[in-house]
Design a protein around this motif. Structure first.
Motif, PDB file in Angstrom:
ATOM      1  N   MET A   1       0.833  -1.169   0.000  1.00  0.00           N
ATOM      2  CA  MET A   1       0.000   0.000   0.000  1.00  0.00           C
ATOM      3  C   MET A   1       0.884   1.240   0.000  1.00  0.00           C
ATOM      4  O   MET A   1       1.858   1.310   0.725  1.00  0.00           O
ATOM      5  N   SER A   2       0.524   2.208  -0.793  1.00  0.00           N
ATOM      6  CA  SER A   2       1.320   3.424  -0.920  1.00  0.00           C
ATOM      7  C   SER A   2       0.670   4.560  -0.127  1.00  0.00           C
ATOM      8  O   SER A   2      -0.542   4.739  -0.168  1.00  0.00           O
ATOM      9  N   PHE A   3       1.488   5.320   0.582  1.00  0.00           N
ATOM     10  CA  PHE A   3       1.020   6.458   1.357  1.00  0.00           C
ATOM     11  C   PHE A   3       1.743   7.707   0.872  1.00  0.00           C
ATOM     12  O   PHE A   3       2.846   7.624   0.337  1.00  0.00           O
ATOM     13  N   PRO A   4       1.142   8.889   1.098  1.00  0.00           N
ATOM     14  CA  PRO A   4       1.837  10.129   0.759  1.00  0.00           C
ATOM     15  C   PRO A   4       3.140  10.235   1.553  1.00  0.00           C
ATOM     16  O   PRO A   4       3.231   9.720   2.668  1.00  0.00           O
ATOM     17  N   GLY A   5       4.134  10.890   0.993  1.00  0.00           N
ATOM     18  CA  GLY A   5       5.390  11.097   1.701  1.00  0.00           C
ATOM     19  C   GLY A   5       5.209  12.010   2.899  1.00  0.00           C
ATOM     20  O   GLY A   5       4.266  12.796   2.966  1.00  0.00           O
ATOM     21  N   HIS A  63      -6.726   6.335   8.655  1.00  0.00           N
ATOM     22  CA  HIS A  63      -6.707   4.980   9.214  1.00  0.00           C
ATOM     23  C   HIS A  63      -5.347   4.296   9.032  1.00  0.00           C
ATOM     24  O   HIS A  63      -5.258   3.091   8.860  1.00  0.00           O
ATOM     25  N   LEU A  64      -4.285   5.062   9.060  1.00  0.00           N
ATOM     26  CA  LEU A  64      -2.930   4.526   9.013  1.00  0.00           C
ATOM     27  C   LEU A  64      -2.688   3.719  10.277  1.00  0.00           C
ATOM     28  O   LEU A  64      -2.978   4.168  11.381  1.00  0.00           O
ATOM     29  N   TYR A  65      -2.200   2.510  10.134  1.00  0.00           N
ATOM     30  CA  TYR A  65      -1.924   1.656  11.284  1.00  0.00           C
ATOM     31  C   TYR A  65      -0.512   1.913  11.791  1.00  0.00           C
ATOM     32  O   TYR A  65       0.377   2.273  11.023  1.00  0.00           O
ATOM     33  N   GLY A  66      -0.301   1.689  13.081  1.00  0.00           N
ATOM     34  CA  GLY A  66       1.004   1.921  13.694  1.00  0.00           C
ATOM     35  C   GLY A  66       2.135   1.217  12.977  1.00  0.00           C
ATOM     36  O   GLY A  66       3.236   1.738  12.865  1.00  0.00           O
ATOM     37  N   GLY A  67       1.877   0.035  12.462  1.00  0.00           N
ATOM     38  CA  GLY A  67       2.911  -0.718  11.755  1.00  0.00           C
ATOM     39  C   GLY A  67       3.326  -0.086  10.446  1.00  0.00           C
ATOM     40  O   GLY A  67       4.392  -0.379   9.918  1.00  0.00           O
ATOM     41  N   ASN A  68       2.484   0.817   9.900  1.00  0.00           N
ATOM     42  CA  ASN A  68       2.819   1.491   8.654  1.00  0.00           C
ATOM     43  C   ASN A  68       3.748   2.685   8.861  1.00  0.00           C
ATOM     44  O   ASN A  68       4.412   3.118   7.934  1.00  0.00           O
ATOM     45  N   VAL A  69       3.800   3.224  10.062  1.00  0.00           N
ATOM     46  CA  VAL A  69       4.618   4.417  10.316  1.00  0.00           C
ATOM     47  C   VAL A  69       6.109   4.148  10.098  1.00  0.00           C
ATOM     48  O   VAL A  69       6.780   4.932   9.443  1.00  0.00           O
ATOM     49  N   PRO A  70       6.670   3.034  10.600  1.00  0.00           N
ATOM     50  CA  PRO A  70       8.087   2.782  10.306  1.00  0.00           C
ATOM     51  C   PRO A  70       8.362   2.700   8.799  1.00  0.00           C
ATOM     52  O   PRO A  70       9.405   3.141   8.345  1.00  0.00           O
ATOM     53  N   ALA A  71       7.418   2.175   8.026  1.00  0.00           N
ATOM     54  CA  ALA A  71       7.604   2.104   6.580  1.00  0.00           C
ATOM     55  C   ALA A  71       7.652   3.495   5.979  1.00  0.00           C
ATOM     56  O   ALA A  71       8.457   3.767   5.082  1.00  0.00           O
ATOM     57  N   LEU A  72       6.813   4.402   6.474  1.00  0.00           N
ATOM     58  CA  LEU A  72       6.836   5.781   5.984  1.00  0.00           C
ATOM     59  C   LEU A  72       8.174   6.435   6.305  1.00  0.00           C
ATOM     60  O   LEU A  72       8.771   7.095   5.471  1.00  0.00           O
ATOM     61  N   CYS A  73       8.661   6.240   7.526  1.00  0.00           N
ATOM     62  CA  CYS A  73       9.937   6.838   7.937  1.00  0.00           C
ATOM     63  C   CYS A  73      11.090   6.255   7.135  1.00  0.00           C
ATOM     64  O   CYS A  73      11.987   6.972   6.712  1.00  0.00           O
ATOM     65  N   ARG A  74      11.060   4.970   6.892  1.00  0.00           N
ATOM     66  CA  ARG A  74      12.117   4.333   6.125  1.00  0.00           C
ATOM     67  C   ARG A  74      12.124   4.860   4.685  1.00  0.00           C
ATOM     68  O   ARG A  74      13.168   5.182   4.137  1.00  0.00           O
ATOM     69  N   ALA A  75      10.943   4.961   4.082  1.00  0.00           N
ATOM     70  CA  ALA A  75      10.846   5.465   2.718  1.00  0.00           C
ATOM     71  C   ALA A  75      11.361   6.907   2.655  1.00  0.00           C
ATOM     72  O   ALA A  75      12.056   7.290   1.716  1.00  0.00           O
TER      73      ALA A  75
END
Length: 79
Positions: A1-5, A63-75
């Motif tokens: 799943m893709s999220f805004p930067g 509805h961003l899940y907590g587990g998605n936040v590290p992926a955003l930071c890494r990206a």
């Protein structure tokens, strides 16, 4: 799943990401009142410590899940 930067915080700031929206509007609930501090535009400055939280809003994080936040930071760190 893709999220805004994530936005680029200024030096000395940390991001506070809103993950709940209604009709495209960020709903922080009582969080900002509970944290306290004073608003300076998109930044919340906490008491005498001077901690600065950049309020990051984008309905793409709804509805961003907590587990998605590290992926955003890494990206973001790959830039």
């Amino acid at each position: 799943m893709s999220f805004p930067g994530l936005p680029e915080p200024a030096p000395g700031e940390a991001l506070l990401v809103c993950t709940y929206y209604k009709d495209g509007k960020a709903l922080w609930g009582g969080l900002l009142n509970e944290i306290g501090g004073r608003r300076e535009g998109d930044v919340l400055v906490l008491g005498s410590s001077g901690v600065r939280l950049r309020l990051a809003e984008n309905h793409g994080w709804d509805h961003l899940y907590g587990g998605n936040v590290p992926a955003l930071c890494r990206a973001r760190s790959r830039r």
